[in-house]
Write a protein that holds these residues in place. Sequence first.
Motif, short mmCIF file in Angstrom:
data_model
loop_
_atom_site.label_atom_id
_atom_site.label_comp_id
_atom_site.label_asym_id
_atom_site.label_seq_id
_atom_site.Cartn_x
_atom_site.Cartn_y
_atom_site.Cartn_z
N ILE A 293 0.83 -1.20 0.00
CA ILE A 293 0.00 0.00 0.00
C ILE A 293 0.87 1.26 0.00
CG2 ILE A 293 -2.05 -1.07 0.97
CD1 ILE A 293 -1.28 -0.01 3.71
N GLY A 294 2.06 1.13 -0.60
CA GLY A 294 2.90 2.29 -0.85
C GLY A 294 3.59 2.87 0.34
N ILE A 295 3.73 2.11 1.43
CA ILE A 295 4.37 2.62 2.64
C ILE A 295 5.70 1.92 2.84
CG2 ILE A 295 4.18 2.80 5.15
CD1 ILE A 295 1.16 3.03 4.79
N GLY A 296 6.75 2.69 2.95
CA GLY A 296 8.08 2.13 3.16
C GLY A 296 8.46 2.12 4.62
N ILE A 297 9.02 1.03 5.09
CA ILE A 297 9.54 0.95 6.45
C ILE A 297 10.91 0.28 6.41
CG2 ILE A 297 7.26 0.91 7.52
CD1 ILE A 297 7.54 -2.08 7.91
N ASP A 298 11.77 0.69 7.32
CA ASP A 298 13.10 0.11 7.44
C ASP A 298 13.21 -0.65 8.75
OD1 ASP A 298 13.97 1.20 5.05
OD2 ASP A 298 14.80 2.99 5.98
N PRO A 299 14.03 -1.69 8.81
CA PRO A 299 14.23 -2.39 10.08
C PRO A 299 14.81 -1.43 11.11
CG PRO A 299 15.16 -3.64 8.24
CD PRO A 299 14.82 -2.29 7.71
N PRO A 300 14.38 -1.51 12.37
CA PRO A 300 14.98 -0.68 13.41
C PRO A 300 16.49 -0.93 13.46
CG PRO A 300 12.99 -1.72 14.22
CD PRO A 300 13.30 -2.35 12.90
N LYS A 301 17.24 0.15 13.61
CA LYS A 301 18.70 0.03 13.62
C LYS A 301 19.29 0.74 14.83
CE LYS A 301 18.95 -0.01 8.55
NZ LYS A 301 19.44 0.71 7.35
N LYS A 302 20.40 0.21 15.32
CA LYS A 302 21.11 0.87 16.40
C LYS A 302 22.03 1.94 15.84
CE LYS A 302 20.99 -2.55 20.09
NZ LYS A 302 21.80 -3.30 21.08
N GLY A 303 21.95 3.12 16.41
CA GLY A 303 22.81 4.20 15.98
C GLY A 303 23.92 4.43 16.98
N LYS A 304 24.48 5.62 16.96
CA LYS A 304 25.57 5.96 17.87
C LYS A 304 25.08 5.93 19.31
CE LYS A 304 27.81 8.96 14.48
NZ LYS A 304 28.21 10.36 14.16
N GLY A 305 25.94 5.46 20.20
CA GLY A 305 25.59 5.44 21.61
C GLY A 305 24.50 4.46 21.97
N GLY A 306 24.23 3.50 21.09
CA GLY A 306 23.22 2.50 21.38
C GLY A 306 21.80 2.95 21.10
N SER A 307 21.64 4.09 20.42
CA SER A 307 20.29 4.57 20.09
C SER A 307 19.64 3.63 19.08
CB SER A 307 20.36 5.98 19.51
OG SER A 307 21.10 5.98 18.30
N VAL A 308 18.31 3.58 19.12
CA VAL A 308 17.55 2.76 18.18
C VAL A 308 16.76 3.69 17.27
CG1 VAL A 308 15.73 1.05 17.90
CG2 VAL A 308 17.39 0.81 19.75
N VAL A 309 16.94 3.53 15.98
CA VAL A 309 16.26 4.37 15.00
C VAL A 309 15.29 3.49 14.21
CG1 VAL A 309 16.54 5.87 13.01
CG2 VAL A 309 18.26 5.90 14.82
N SER A 310 14.02 3.88 14.20
CA SER A 310 13.00 3.15 13.44
C SER A 310 12.36 4.11 12.46
CB SER A 310 11.94 2.58 14.39
OG SER A 310 10.97 1.86 13.67
N MET A 311 12.42 3.78 11.18
CA MET A 311 11.89 4.66 10.14
C MET A 311 10.67 4.01 9.49
SD MET A 311 14.01 7.22 10.20
CE MET A 311 13.67 8.08 8.68
#
Length: 239
Positions: A180-198
């Motif tokens: 349905i045209g929606i993009g999602i990325d797997p949650p990823k760990k960033g600097k300092g152990g942060s979790v980024v979910s797009m």
Amino acid sequence: MSAEKTPGADTARPGRRTPLIVAAVAIVAALGITTAVGLGDDDKPSGTGSSSVAEVSGGTDPTKAATVLDRPFTKPALVLTDTKGEKYDLRERTKGKPTLIYFGYTHCPDVCPMTMSNIAIAKKQLPKADQDKLQVVFVTTDPERDTSAELAKWLPAAGDSSFTGLTGDFSAIQAGARQIGIGIDPPKKGKGGSVVSMHGAQVIAFSPTTDQGYVLYGEDATVDDYAKDLPKLIKGENP
């Protein structure tokens, strides 16, 4: 898209909002609908990888929050797990019912809870019979953290206890969102152990008469926008 850091990580300001683009069907550029929200390290957009959000063309009025799609989406063939830990077949359970579908996650700091809250407040303005007809489905983009139990706690607080929360295999969720045209990325760990979910921030409305997703809302849709449109969506009419 939305991204969020785990508790204890340094707090980042919301990153610049950036549309993600995937395939096929397409949002009129003049519409200016924001399809993604990013919160990343150093206040830069992130998650611009393979997943993306289609731009959707449709007859639109720039004064309206709703985009009526020229080519409606087919409802995703998703079979996931609900807040009771039971199998939930999206097509089967919402067949013939007015349905709003949104992909997000419970640790989202802003867009996800605001979207659920706006819909919940607007829903409460409907007659009871129409409230009972409306289905609101929240599909997690972060299934590792968003278990059935977590969704069961979060949804009533963020939105409404009647909302359906779904979790399951990330690859199945990602594939269903892409339909349905929606993009999602797997949650990823960033600097300092942060979790980024797009994730794409659109709400797709499915008609009770055709079971097709024929109306799209961006993240800027307000309570008033939904309150004005829901009576028509429940009947399968154009807002």
